[in-house]
Every structure is written in C-alpha cells, then in structure tokens.
Scaffold this active site. Structure first.
Site, PDB file in Angstrom:
ATOM      1  N   PHE A   1       1.601  -2.575  -9.850  1.00  0.00           N
ATOM      2  CA  PHE A   1       1.406  -3.836  -9.116  1.00  0.00           C
ATOM      3  C   PHE A   1       0.259  -4.598  -9.758  1.00  0.00           C
ATOM      4  O   PHE A   1      -0.838  -4.063  -9.914  1.00  0.00           O
ATOM      5  CB  PHE A   1       1.088  -3.572  -7.636  1.00  0.00           C
ATOM      6  CG  PHE A   1       0.952  -4.848  -6.857  1.00  0.00           C
ATOM      7  CD1 PHE A   1       2.089  -5.540  -6.428  1.00  0.00           C
ATOM      8  CD2 PHE A   1      -0.288  -5.397  -6.577  1.00  0.00           C
ATOM      9  CE1 PHE A   1       1.974  -6.746  -5.740  1.00  0.00           C
ATOM     10  CE2 PHE A   1      -0.415  -6.598  -5.893  1.00  0.00           C
ATOM     11  CZ  PHE A   1       0.717  -7.266  -5.467  1.00  0.00           C
TER      12      PHE A   1
ATOM     13  N   ASP B   1      -5.690  -2.508 -15.749  1.00  0.00           N
ATOM     14  CA  ASP B   1      -5.875  -3.279 -14.523  1.00  0.00           C
ATOM     15  C   ASP B   1      -6.713  -2.408 -13.582  1.00  0.00           C
ATOM     16  O   ASP B   1      -6.216  -1.430 -13.010  1.00  0.00           O
ATOM     17  CB  ASP B   1      -4.506  -3.612 -13.912  1.00  0.00           C
ATOM     18  CG  ASP B   1      -4.621  -4.350 -12.585  1.00  0.00           C
ATOM     19  OD1 ASP B   1      -5.676  -4.254 -11.924  1.00  0.00           O
ATOM     20  OD2 ASP B   1      -3.635  -4.995 -12.193  1.00  0.00           O
TER      21      ASP B   1
ATOM     22  N   LYS C   1     -11.161  -7.762  -6.297  1.00  0.00           N
ATOM     23  CA  LYS C   1     -11.435  -7.089  -5.015  1.00  0.00           C
ATOM     24  C   LYS C   1     -12.926  -6.885  -4.716  1.00  0.00           C
ATOM     25  O   LYS C   1     -13.593  -7.801  -4.291  1.00  0.00           O
ATOM     26  CB  LYS C   1     -10.684  -5.749  -4.970  1.00  0.00           C
ATOM     27  CG  LYS C   1      -9.158  -5.954  -4.825  1.00  0.00           C
ATOM     28  CD  LYS C   1      -8.480  -4.772  -4.221  1.00  0.00           C
ATOM     29  CE  LYS C   1      -6.968  -4.869  -4.220  1.00  0.00           C
ATOM     30  NZ  LYS C   1      -6.415  -5.707  -3.181  1.00  0.00           N
TER      31      LYS C   1
END
Ligand SMILES: Cc1ncc(COP(=O)(O)O)c(C=O)c1O
Length: 400
Positions: A133, A218, A247
C-alpha cells in the site's frame, strides 16, 4: 453539538468517502482520547500511526504555538530556518540522505517515483510488491499491489508491475526488462503487518546494484522509530537509495518527506519537482520538537524493550481460538483472525479501547512510541477479553 448532530452535519456537508466509527473525538492526551459524550478511550491506533508521541505532546504543542506566532508558512523560493533545521535532523538521523519535504505519504511516494524515473531514464519500469500500500494518488495506486484500490480509476500510470514480497525470484523476473526502481515497504502495514525478511531485502539490494535500478523503501509506517531504529532500513541493515516518510514524522502535523542518497537527489533540479506547502515552518518546527521529544523519552529503547516484553503476551493471543497468527515488528502488531474483525473493533471500542482492523481479518495496533507498560498491558488485557468472548468454543467460526 452531540454525536447525533455532528453525524447529521457530516452526512449533509462532507463527502462520504470514509467509513467512520460512531465516535467524535474532541480531545487527546498521550494514548488517551475523549469523545463528545465524555467517554475516554485508550488509543492503540492513534491517528492511523500519525500520533507517534501520542496525542498533543506538550513539547510539540508548545513548538507549534510558538512557531505560529512567528511564521506559519513561507514560499519555497526563500530560505527559512525551520526547514533547514528539520532537514538537518532527518538527514543526520538517516545517515546522510538529502531531504525533499511534502505533505503526505502519497506525495512522498510520487516524488520518489518521479525521481527514480528521472534518474534512470529512459528506463521507466517500477517493480512494486503485491499486497503493498503506497497511498491514493495515481502514482501511488499504480504502485500499490492491490487491484481493488485501482478499480474504477483505470487507466492508472503505465510502467508498474508487481512481484511477491520475500520471493527474490519473482523480483528478478519482473526486473528482467530493465527496471528504473524496485519499491517496497520493509514491513507491509496495511496488508496486516507482514515483514520482509532481511535476506530478501539484502537480495533485492544486490539485484538493484547488479542491474542499475534504484531501491525505494516506503517507510511511511516504519519511520521514525517504529521498529526500534530511527529508520526501518537501519533495523534491517539494508540501505535503499530513496526513502519515503510521513505519518509520525512531524508530531502530528501533516508532513511527508522523500530522502534520497545525495548522488540520486542531485537529479532533481529547480523546476523538476515542487510542493507549495512542502516543508512549511509550522510542520518543520513540530517535526524538530517531535524528534527532540523522541530522544528525551528514549522511544527507541521503549520500542525495543517493551516490544520484547510483549512477545509473551502475544504468544498467548496466538493460542486463542479464532486467532490464526500474530505478527510483531517493533511497535507494529497484527493479530490475524479466522473471522471478520469488525465486531471485535466495536467490542473493544465499547470497552474503551481503540484498535484497527485491516484486510477484514487482521487487528492492527500501532501504539504510540512512548506508551508506558501499564497502558499497553491494559489495552492488551481488554483485547484478550474481547478475543476470548468472540471466539466460539469450538475454535472456529464468526465473532460476535
Ligand atoms: C506504507 C504507506 N505508504 C503510503 C501511505 C499513504 O500515506 P498518506 O495517506 O499520508 O498519503 C500509507 C498510508 O497509510 C502507508 O501506510
């Protein structure tokens, strides 16, 4: 307004693209939040992993207030002190990568993908992983290895193929035509906390070196500090060419960043890429204060020592009926059920505990990096009670 009124307001005025739990959070402090009805919750999935220091860390809040009175944003055709300071912090923690600031994980990944193609042109092929993702923008959904995220949005960006995580042969096969880059999450988070093996990561690094492709990690979920090192790559001992973060990087402020080895970063020249809000003063001040707090509160030690202590408890979870597997990487925890987990999330919430369920059956926890042992124990005890209640006596079947 009470919850019912707020829900009505949302229904009338907001795009309904999220399925929201029936809680309106009004206040947060550490690993606790409070709702409009005065209830408090222990939050073991704070802000989808954004609240790495818990909610409203005083050091971050103070830095944001101070900075907001001084300078909130200044365009990127001037210098500003805060971006320089936070850039130096990230560059130093990462071991010398150069930093491009943006606003989210998807944007950081877009920057990484653009840089990889620019640096390796005319090659354009990106090999990403199945079940990965990477966010919701077009480049990010093209990289994301789950067709359901692309459904209805085709055609996506051409030049993406997917290999299997922890299967080096499948990566080699996909790279055969000449790849610009291989992109992966060192621990697949949204897929249900699925770590890459160190041998696989080392093998992919070797393949990229042999074939002249760039390696992109990532690290939107794994950095900062979530695996017990500042970056996931340091935990695995395999250095990528490009790293993306977002985040928890800026104490809860919206911020993303792409970090690239200096030789690779040099391909981005004025005019090739930009972001209006990228590296704005408020976010950078929050980010610098956040890292300061992470150091002061020794979150790397906390993740390592508390994480290890968790293993005994999690092993007991794995023996409960209805639990298929338990996976932990640092402070990323996935509990895979053999039934849908939505009722379990609701049951936990009714008992004052907030957790997430991903891929329908994996309960996911991303506790704050500075959480104390008592809070973690309390959360796991509630979760164990809910799991015991949900699993039928014969060990199989549905929850409820
Ligand atoms: C590994 C990973 N990459 C990228 C993203 C996208 O980040 P954002 O929602 O900030 O665009 C996420 C979001 O959950 C993620 O987990």
């Amino acid at each position: 307004m009470n919850l019912a009124e707020i829900r009505k307001q949302f229904d009338k005025h907001l795009v309904a693209n999220y399925s929201r739990l029936p809680i309106c959070v009004v206040r947060g402090e550490g690993s606790r939040v409070w709702d409009t009805e005065g209830r408090s919750y222990l939050d073991l999935f704070p802000g989808w992993g954004v609240a790495g220091l818990g909610h409203c860390h005083p050091g971050v809040a103070e830095a944001v207030c101070r900075q907001a009175r001084k300078l909130i944003h200044v365009a990127n055709h001037y210098y500003n002190e805060e971006q320089g300071e936070f850039g130096e912090i990230l560059s130093t923690l990462s071991g010398g990568y150069k930093v491009f600031f943006c606003n989210s994980g998807a944007e950081a990944n877009e920057a990484a993908l653009k840089l990889a193609r620019l640096a390796r042109q005319p090659r354009s092929l990106i090999v990403a992983m199945e079940n990965s993702f990477h966010g919701r923008t077009f480049g990010a959904i093209s990289a994301t290895g789950q067709p359901e995220y692309r459904k209805g949005f085709e055609p996506t960006v051409p030049g993406f193929v997917h290999a299997r995580l922890n299967d080096l042969d499948s990566v080699a096969e996909r790279m055969a035509g000449g790849a610009a880059a291989v992109m992966l999450e060192p621990v697949q988070g949204e897929a249900g906390v699925v770590p890459a093996t160190p041998a696989f990561l080392a093998g992919v690094r070797k393949l990229c070196d042999e074939k002249g492709a760039l390696l992109i990690f990532d690290e939107v979920q794994t950095a900062p500090a979530r695996l017990g090192d500042w970056f996931g790559y340091q935990h695995f001992g395999v250095a990528p060419d490009i790293i993306t973060v977002a985040k928890a990087i800026a104490g809860g402020m919206p911020m993303g960043a792409m970090l690239a080895r200096p030789e690779v970063a040099a391909f981005l020249k004025p005019g090739t890429h930009a972001s209006t809000f990228g590296g704005h003063s408020l976010g950078c001040a929050a980010g610098a204060a956040g890292v300061r707090a992470m150091r002061e509160e020794k979150v790397l030690d906390n993740v390592r020592t508390l994480g290890k202590k968790l293993d005994g408890k999690l092993a007991a979870f794995a023996r409960l009926p209805g639990v298929k597997a338990v996976r932990r990487a640092g402070f990323m925890i996935g509990i895979e059920l053999d039934f849908a987990g939505a009722d379990m999330v609701a049951d936990c919430r009714d008992r004052g505990l907030l957790v997430n369920c991903t891929h329908q059956t994996v309960l996911r926890l991303l506790p704050a990096l500075n959480i104390g042992a008592a809070d973690l124990d309390e959360g796991l005890s509630i979760l164990a009670e809910c799991l015991e209640r949900a699993a039928p006596p014969d060990g199989g079947g549905a929850g409820g």
